[in-house]
Write an enzyme that holds these catalytic residues in place. Structure first.
Site, short mmCIF file in Angstrom:
data_model
loop_
_atom_site.label_atom_id
_atom_site.label_comp_id
_atom_site.label_asym_id
_atom_site.label_seq_id
_atom_site.Cartn_x
_atom_site.Cartn_y
_atom_site.Cartn_z
N GLU A 227 21.48 22.84 -10.33
CA GLU A 227 21.31 24.30 -10.27
C GLU A 227 22.53 24.90 -9.59
O GLU A 227 22.97 24.41 -8.55
CB GLU A 227 20.05 24.67 -9.48
N GLY A 228 23.08 25.93 -10.19
CA GLY A 228 24.21 26.62 -9.59
C GLY A 228 23.85 28.07 -9.32
O GLY A 228 22.68 28.46 -9.42
N PHE B 244 24.20 30.58 -11.03
CA PHE B 244 23.76 31.39 -12.17
C PHE B 244 22.61 30.79 -12.94
O PHE B 244 22.26 31.27 -14.00
CB PHE B 244 24.97 31.67 -13.08
N GLY B 245 22.03 29.75 -12.41
CA GLY B 245 20.84 29.23 -13.06
C GLY B 245 20.85 27.72 -13.16
O GLY B 245 21.71 27.04 -12.59
N ASP C 59 38.24 29.00 -8.82
CA ASP C 59 37.01 28.48 -8.24
C ASP C 59 37.06 26.95 -8.18
O ASP C 59 36.10 26.27 -8.54
CB ASP C 59 35.80 28.95 -9.05
N1 LIG Z 1 28.43 19.60 -18.52
C1 LIG Z 1 27.67 19.06 -17.58
N2 LIG Z 1 27.26 17.76 -17.68
C2 LIG Z 1 26.49 17.20 -16.72
N3 LIG Z 1 26.07 17.85 -15.61
C3 LIG Z 1 26.44 19.13 -15.45
C4 LIG Z 1 27.24 19.82 -16.42
N4 LIG Z 1 27.47 21.08 -15.99
C5 LIG Z 1 26.83 21.19 -14.82
N5 LIG Z 1 26.22 20.03 -14.49
C6 LIG Z 1 25.40 19.76 -13.28
O1 LIG Z 1 24.74 20.93 -12.90
C7 LIG Z 1 25.10 21.31 -11.57
C8 LIG Z 1 25.12 22.82 -11.46
O2 LIG Z 1 26.26 23.31 -12.14
P1 LIG Z 1 26.73 24.81 -12.00
O3 LIG Z 1 28.09 24.89 -12.57
O4 LIG Z 1 25.70 25.69 -12.61
O5 LIG Z 1 26.70 25.12 -10.46
P2 LIG Z 1 27.63 24.63 -9.27
O6 LIG Z 1 29.00 24.35 -9.78
O7 LIG Z 1 26.93 23.50 -8.57
O8 LIG Z 1 27.64 25.87 -8.32
P3 LIG Z 1 28.35 27.28 -8.58
O9 LIG Z 1 27.34 28.15 -9.19
O10 LIG Z 1 28.75 27.70 -7.24
O11 LIG Z 1 29.51 27.02 -9.50
C9 LIG Z 1 26.46 20.63 -11.33
O12 LIG Z 1 26.69 20.41 -9.98
C10 LIG Z 1 26.31 19.35 -12.12
O13 LIG Z 1 25.66 18.38 -11.32
#
Ligand SMILES: Nc1ncnc2c1ncn2[C@@H]1O[C@H](COP(=O)(O)OP(=O)(O)OP(=O)(O)O)[C@@H](O)[C@H]1O
Ligand SMILES: [Mg+2]
Length: 426
Positions: free
Chosen positions: A100-101, A103-104, A224
């Site tokens: 989860e990041g 934005f969802g 970022d």
């Molecule tokens: N293409 C992908 N393949 C596998 N896992 C993924 C992928 N994209 C995202 N994830 C997983 O989902 C998590 C959340 O990703 P997301 O980019 O939404 O948020 P974040 O990078 O953790 O935080 P932020 O919103 O601050 O960027 C990641 O940390 C990763 O573990």
């Protein structure tokens, strides 16, 4: 569709096209986007994970600007229907959540090899589906920038955007699935420490991704760069994800672009935070922070540590500036399984990337060159008597609660540096 903000108006015209476009090809060629000047909604950052750092620069313009056409190759993004992605992820089942990041949630799913239809789990193509939270304006700008930049930029060290879904209030992005998840997970959440060789491979891959973005005729600034945005495939190849904050670099004889200051606390370059002036060297600074995280196994900001150690850069500077104390920076979980020369070089790179004067920071191309050399070093500390003695002295001085292995145990447990030596000397 209701015109909620300028961004969507642009998307409707140039990315999504008409329903007919969807029906005809189920995929659309991306036309170059021209951003609507009226698209000035405030960017919301997830307060828990990212912090909005307000810039004193009053006349900042923060339109993402046109993407780097110089680096772009034509690419077809698939346009998915919401019900297709719903089925592909098993109705967005909680146990298919990858993370989860801000934005969802990100879900694991499966799609057909030649189309947008869902496939049975374990068949077709494995994908990661990022679903934006349906909470108003949050994420709109990033969603657009992500489609815009990642739809046009293609490189082995950038995560591949397969397609998107825009239907009613639903905004989703479909990426190639990265088997090993994020670098953040591997560095900070796993019991087993990431071996030295993997750390260098990841740093090099991520550096190549940034060098590619900076190196085009119309450079792109990523803005970022952090461990959670570096994703890893099965072989620990690193790929940059999340282009929601990416921005076209300065054009012509301009030295910088002025923007609102956004990013993640702990990674942003000081001059950018102070002035809102953005250059590729802001990314270089963030790279320096990530390199320190890779070297030390410490987070860029860690409130659980004692005062004076919470900000990694502030804590690390004292060691980076003193050649004799560099090895205090090495992640203690690595024990002696690191290259001695490699640590010195990594510290040199980190030190120069974190330079206070952005002009004195190296380019990412230069960083790539040095990291490439480090990859082949096999002078593991465990093979050096001097390093072993120094390590034992440090261990005695620093009772940090980490279970230490005896030298013999360490020799038998390590990820065989001798094997790596053999491989390297071939
Ligand atoms: N293409 C992908 N393949 C596998 N896992 C993924 C992928 N994209 C995202 N994830 C997983 O989902 C998590 C959340 O990703 P997301 O980019 O939404 O948020 P974040 O990078 O953790 O935080 P932020 O919103 O601050 O960027 C990641 O940390 C990763 O573990
Ligand atoms: Mg991310």
């Amino acid at each position: 569709m209701e015109n909620k903000c300028g961004c969507w108006a642009v998307l409707r015209r140039s990315v999504v096209g008409s329903p007919a476009a969807h029906n005809s090809a189920n995929a659309t060629h991306r036309a170059s986007l021209v951003y609507d000047a009226a698209a000035t909604e405030t960017r919301y950052l997830n307060a828990s994970k990212r912090e909005l750092m307000l810039s004193p620069a009053p006349q900042s313009s923060d339109d993402p600007g046109p993407p780097s056409a110089g680096n772009a190759m034509s690419h077809q993004l698939l346009q998915f229907r919401f019900h297709e992605l719903k089925t592909a992820t098993g109705n967005f089942r909680p146990d298919s959540i990858l993370g989860e990041g801000g934005f969802g949630y990100v879900f694991k799913g499966w799609i057909e090899e030649n189309g947008t239809g869902p496939a049975k789990p374990g068949s077709g193509i494995t994908v990661a589906v990022k679903s934006l939270k349906p909470d108003g304006l949050q994420g709109h700008r990033e969603w657009v920038a992500e489609v815009d930049f990642l739809g046009q930029l293609h490189h082995p060290n950038l995560v591949k955007l397969i397609g998107y879904c825009i239907e009613d209030d639903h905004r989703l992005l479909v990426y190639e699935f990265m088997t090993r998840g994020s670098l953040e997970n591997h560095l900070f959440r796993r019991a087993i420490p990431l071996p030295w060789s993997n750390r260098i491979k990841i740093a090099l891959g991520a550096a190549k991704g940034l060098a590619f973005l900076h190196g085009g005729s119309e450079p792109v600034i990523y803005r970022d760069f952090k461990t959670s945005n570096i994703l890893l495939d099965l072989e620990y190849n690193a790929k940059l994800s999340d282009f929601g904050l990416a921005k076209a670099g300065p054009q012509g004889d301009k030295t910088h672009v002025s923007t609102r200051v956004v990013g993640t606390y702990g990674y942003a370059a000081p001059e950018y935070v102070m002035t809102g002036h953005l250059t590729a060297k802001s990314d270089v600074y963030s790279f320096g922070v990530v390199l320190l995280e890779i070297l030390t196994g410490r987070r860029s900001m860690d409130k659980k540590r004692p005062t004076g150690e919470q900000n990694l850069v502030v804590w690390a500077r004292q060691y980076l500036a003193d050649k004799r104390r560099l090895f205090h920076l090495v992640d203690p979980r690595l024990e002696l399984n690191y290259s001695v020369k490699g640590v010195r070089k990594v510290c040199q790179i980190a030190y120069s990337c974190l330079g206070r004067d952005p002009k004195c920071r190296p380019s990412m191309d230069e960083v790539v060159k040095v990291l490439t050399l480090i990859q082949d070093l096999s002078d593991f500390a465990i093979l050096s008597y001097k390093a072993r003695v120094a390590h034992q002295t440090r261990c005695k001085k620093r009772p940090d609660g980490i279970q230490r292995l005896s030298f013999n145990q360490s020799m038998s447990n390590r990820a065989s540096p001798l094997t790596s030596m053999k491989q390297c000397s071939k």
